[in-house]
Design a protein around this motif. Structure first.
Motif, PDB file in Angstrom:
ATOM      1  N   MET A   1      81.866 -52.162  10.355  1.00  0.00           N
ATOM      2  CA  MET A   1      82.730 -52.731   9.306  1.00  0.00           C
ATOM      3  C   MET A   1      81.989 -53.889   8.645  1.00  0.00           C
ATOM      4  SD  MET A   1      86.532 -52.894  11.088  1.00  0.00           S
ATOM      5  CE  MET A   1      86.060 -53.883  12.510  1.00  0.00           C
ATOM      6  N   ARG A   2      82.066 -53.959   7.341  1.00  0.00           N
ATOM      7  CA  ARG A   2      81.456 -55.045   6.581  1.00  0.00           C
ATOM      8  C   ARG A   2      79.990 -55.274   6.966  1.00  0.00           C
ATOM      9  NH1 ARG A   2      86.410 -56.652   8.283  1.00  0.00           N
ATOM     10  NH2 ARG A   2      85.642 -58.138   9.823  1.00  0.00           N
TER      11      ARG A   2
ATOM     12  N   PHE B   1      81.342 -53.702  15.312  1.00  0.00           N
ATOM     13  CA  PHE B   1      82.432 -54.321  16.057  1.00  0.00           C
ATOM     14  C   PHE B   1      82.811 -53.380  17.193  1.00  0.00           C
ATOM     15  CE2 PHE B   1      82.625 -56.481  12.083  1.00  0.00           C
ATOM     16  CZ  PHE B   1      83.233 -57.707  12.303  1.00  0.00           C
ATOM     17  N   MET B   2      83.324 -53.944  18.297  1.00  0.00           N
ATOM     18  CA  MET B   2      83.802 -53.105  19.390  1.00  0.00           C
ATOM     19  C   MET B   2      85.257 -53.422  19.674  1.00  0.00           C
ATOM     20  SD  MET B   2      82.499 -54.645  22.897  1.00  0.00           S
ATOM     21  CE  MET B   2      83.783 -55.660  23.549  1.00  0.00           C
TER      22      MET B   2
ATOM     23  N   TRP C   1      89.281 -56.132  17.343  1.00  0.00           N
ATOM     24  CA  TRP C   1      87.879 -55.830  17.060  1.00  0.00           C
ATOM     25  C   TRP C   1      87.075 -57.106  17.244  1.00  0.00           C
ATOM     26  CZ3 TRP C   1      86.486 -51.022  17.016  1.00  0.00           C
ATOM     27  CH2 TRP C   1      87.370 -50.028  16.584  1.00  0.00           C
ATOM     28  N   VAL C   2      86.011 -57.031  18.021  1.00  0.00           N
ATOM     29  CA  VAL C   2      85.137 -58.165  18.325  1.00  0.00           C
ATOM     30  C   VAL C   2      83.737 -57.810  17.827  1.00  0.00           C
ATOM     31  CG1 VAL C   2      84.088 -59.485  20.213  1.00  0.00           C
ATOM     32  CG2 VAL C   2      86.486 -58.769  20.370  1.00  0.00           C
ATOM     33  N   PRO C   3      83.057 -58.725  17.124  1.00  0.00           N
ATOM     34  CA  PRO C   3      81.675 -58.425  16.731  1.00  0.00           C
ATOM     35  C   PRO C   3      80.851 -58.075  17.975  1.00  0.00           C
ATOM     36  CG  PRO C   3      82.453 -60.408  15.628  1.00  0.00           C
ATOM     37  CD  PRO C   3      83.497 -60.046  16.653  1.00  0.00           C
ATOM     38  N   LEU C   4      80.189 -56.920  17.952  1.00  0.00           N
ATOM     39  CA  LEU C   4      79.440 -56.459  19.119  1.00  0.00           C
ATOM     40  C   LEU C   4      78.383 -57.480  19.537  1.00  0.00           C
ATOM     41  CD1 LEU C   4      78.959 -54.250  21.218  1.00  0.00           C
ATOM     42  CD2 LEU C   4      77.457 -53.112  19.573  1.00  0.00           C
ATOM     43  N   GLU C   5      77.754 -58.126  18.573  1.00  0.00           N
ATOM     44  CA  GLU C   5      76.705 -59.104  18.910  1.00  0.00           C
ATOM     45  C   GLU C   5      77.272 -60.309  19.669  1.00  0.00           C
ATOM     46  OE1 GLU C   5      76.543 -61.437  14.618  1.00  0.00           O
ATOM     47  OE2 GLU C   5      75.610 -59.480  14.854  1.00  0.00           O
ATOM     48  N   ASP C   6      78.569 -60.596  19.523  1.00  0.00           N
ATOM     49  CA  ASP C   6      79.207 -61.725  20.216  1.00  0.00           C
ATOM     50  C   ASP C   6      79.777 -61.326  21.579  1.00  0.00           C
ATOM     51  OD1 ASP C   6      78.649 -63.173  17.934  1.00  0.00           O
ATOM     52  OD2 ASP C   6      80.692 -63.026  17.139  1.00  0.00           O
ATOM     53  N   ALA C   7      79.992 -60.036  21.790  1.00  0.00           N
ATOM     54  CA  ALA C   7      80.676 -59.558  22.999  1.00  0.00           C
ATOM     55  C   ALA C   7      79.980 -59.959  24.303  1.00  0.00           C
ATOM     56  CB  ALA C   7      80.873 -58.050  22.934  1.00  0.00           C
ATOM     57  N   PRO C   8      78.627 -59.940  24.371  1.00  0.00           N
ATOM     58  CA  PRO C   8      77.998 -60.346  25.636  1.00  0.00           C
ATOM     59  C   PRO C   8      78.308 -61.794  26.037  1.00  0.00           C
ATOM     60  CG  PRO C   8      76.455 -59.067  24.348  1.00  0.00           C
ATOM     61  CD  PRO C   8      77.638 -59.356  23.444  1.00  0.00           C
TER      62      PRO C   8
ATOM     63  N   PHE D   1      80.862 -46.910  32.497  1.00  0.00           N
ATOM     64  CA  PHE D   1      81.139 -47.238  31.094  1.00  0.00           C
ATOM     65  C   PHE D   1      80.351 -46.334  30.158  1.00  0.00           C
ATOM     66  CE2 PHE D   1      82.673 -51.137  33.000  1.00  0.00           C
ATOM     67  CZ  PHE D   1      83.798 -51.406  32.233  1.00  0.00           C
ATOM     68  N   PHE D   2      80.998 -45.984  29.052  1.00  0.00           N
ATOM     69  CA  PHE D   2      80.434 -45.068  28.063  1.00  0.00           C
ATOM     70  C   PHE D   2      80.506 -45.687  26.677  1.00  0.00           C
ATOM     71  CE2 PHE D   2      81.814 -42.676  31.657  1.00  0.00           C
ATOM     72  CZ  PHE D   2      80.858 -41.687  31.822  1.00  0.00           C
ATOM     73  N   LEU D   3      79.535 -45.334  25.843  1.00  0.00           N
ATOM     74  CA  LEU D   3      79.500 -45.775  24.456  1.00  0.00           C
ATOM     75  C   LEU D   3      80.158 -44.704  23.585  1.00  0.00           C
ATOM     76  CD1 LEU D   3      78.488 -47.707  22.222  1.00  0.00           C
ATOM     77  CD2 LEU D   3      76.306 -46.461  22.285  1.00  0.00           C
ATOM     78  N   PHE D   4      81.056 -45.147  22.707  1.00  0.00           N
ATOM     79  CA  PHE D   4      81.736 -44.261  21.764  1.00  0.00           C
ATOM     80  C   PHE D   4      81.556 -44.787  20.352  1.00  0.00           C
ATOM     81  CE2 PHE D   4      84.063 -43.802  25.738  1.00  0.00           C
ATOM     82  CZ  PHE D   4      84.232 -42.433  25.835  1.00  0.00           C
ATOM     83  N   ARG D   5      81.477 -43.874  19.395  1.00  0.00           N
ATOM     84  CA  ARG D   5      81.506 -44.207  17.970  1.00  0.00           C
ATOM     85  C   ARG D   5      82.937 -44.008  17.495  1.00  0.00           C
ATOM     86  NH1 ARG D   5      78.391 -47.258  15.086  1.00  0.00           N
ATOM     87  NH2 ARG D   5      76.211 -46.879  15.428  1.00  0.00           N
ATOM     88  N   TYR D   6      83.497 -45.012  16.856  1.00  0.00           N
ATOM     89  CA  TYR D   6      84.870 -44.972  16.360  1.00  0.00           C
ATOM     90  C   TYR D   6      85.104 -43.767  15.444  1.00  0.00           C
ATOM     91  CZ  TYR D   6      88.882 -46.249  13.478  1.00  0.00           C
ATOM     92  OH  TYR D   6      90.079 -46.237  12.804  1.00  0.00           O
TER      93      TYR D   6
END
Length: 139
Positions: A15-16, A20-21, A109-116, A87-92
């Motif tokens: 998004m944008r 995001f996850m 929705w959380v920015p993936l880069e911030d999630a860690p 854990f598995f990775l999914f595409r929305y």
């Protein structure tokens, strides 16, 4: 010793111009976590992860790959329990985080880069980092 097996997912949406996850809030909204839960009889770990993402985060995704396992110990009624969460990775694909079930306080929705940094549990932070790495190498 008791062994428990669960599965969860990192469902990523672009998004944008950013990834995001879908994450969930539990424990009165105080804990940011990945959607996860028990594997039902006859269900594969990947199927359980897809179902848990749908139920807890309100979204559906297409399976990309397995990210890894998180292992930890806890005590229940005096018994030592070894828990393994795949854990598995999914595409929305579709859905809305507003459609989460009653098991979680909210989904967002959380920015993936911030999630860690933002996820509450170390193993889940590692899975978000693995998703970042996987997506970076795939681009």
């Amino acid at each position: 010793m008791i062994r428990e097996f669960s599965a969860g997912g990192v469902c990523v949406r672009r998004m944008r111009g950013r990834d995001f996850m879908a994450a969930v809030r539990v424990k009165g909204g105080a804990v940011l976590a990945l959607p996860k839960g028990h594997i039902d009889p006859g269900e594969s770990a990947a199927e359980a992860a897809e179902r848990e993402v749908r139920e807890e985060a309100g979204v559906t995704g297409e399976l990309v790959e397995k990210l890894g396992d998180v292992k930890y110990w806890y005590s229940r009624d005096g018994d030592r329990v070894m828990k393994i969460v795949s854990f598995f990775l999914f595409r929305y694909r579709s859905g809305s985080v507003e459609d989460h079930d009653h098991e979680v306080d909210s989904a967002e929705w959380v920015p993936l880069e911030d999630a860690p940094r933002q996820l509450a549990y170390r193993g889940e932070r590692d899975m978000a980092a693995a998703a970042l790495s996987s997506l970076a190498s795939g681009r």
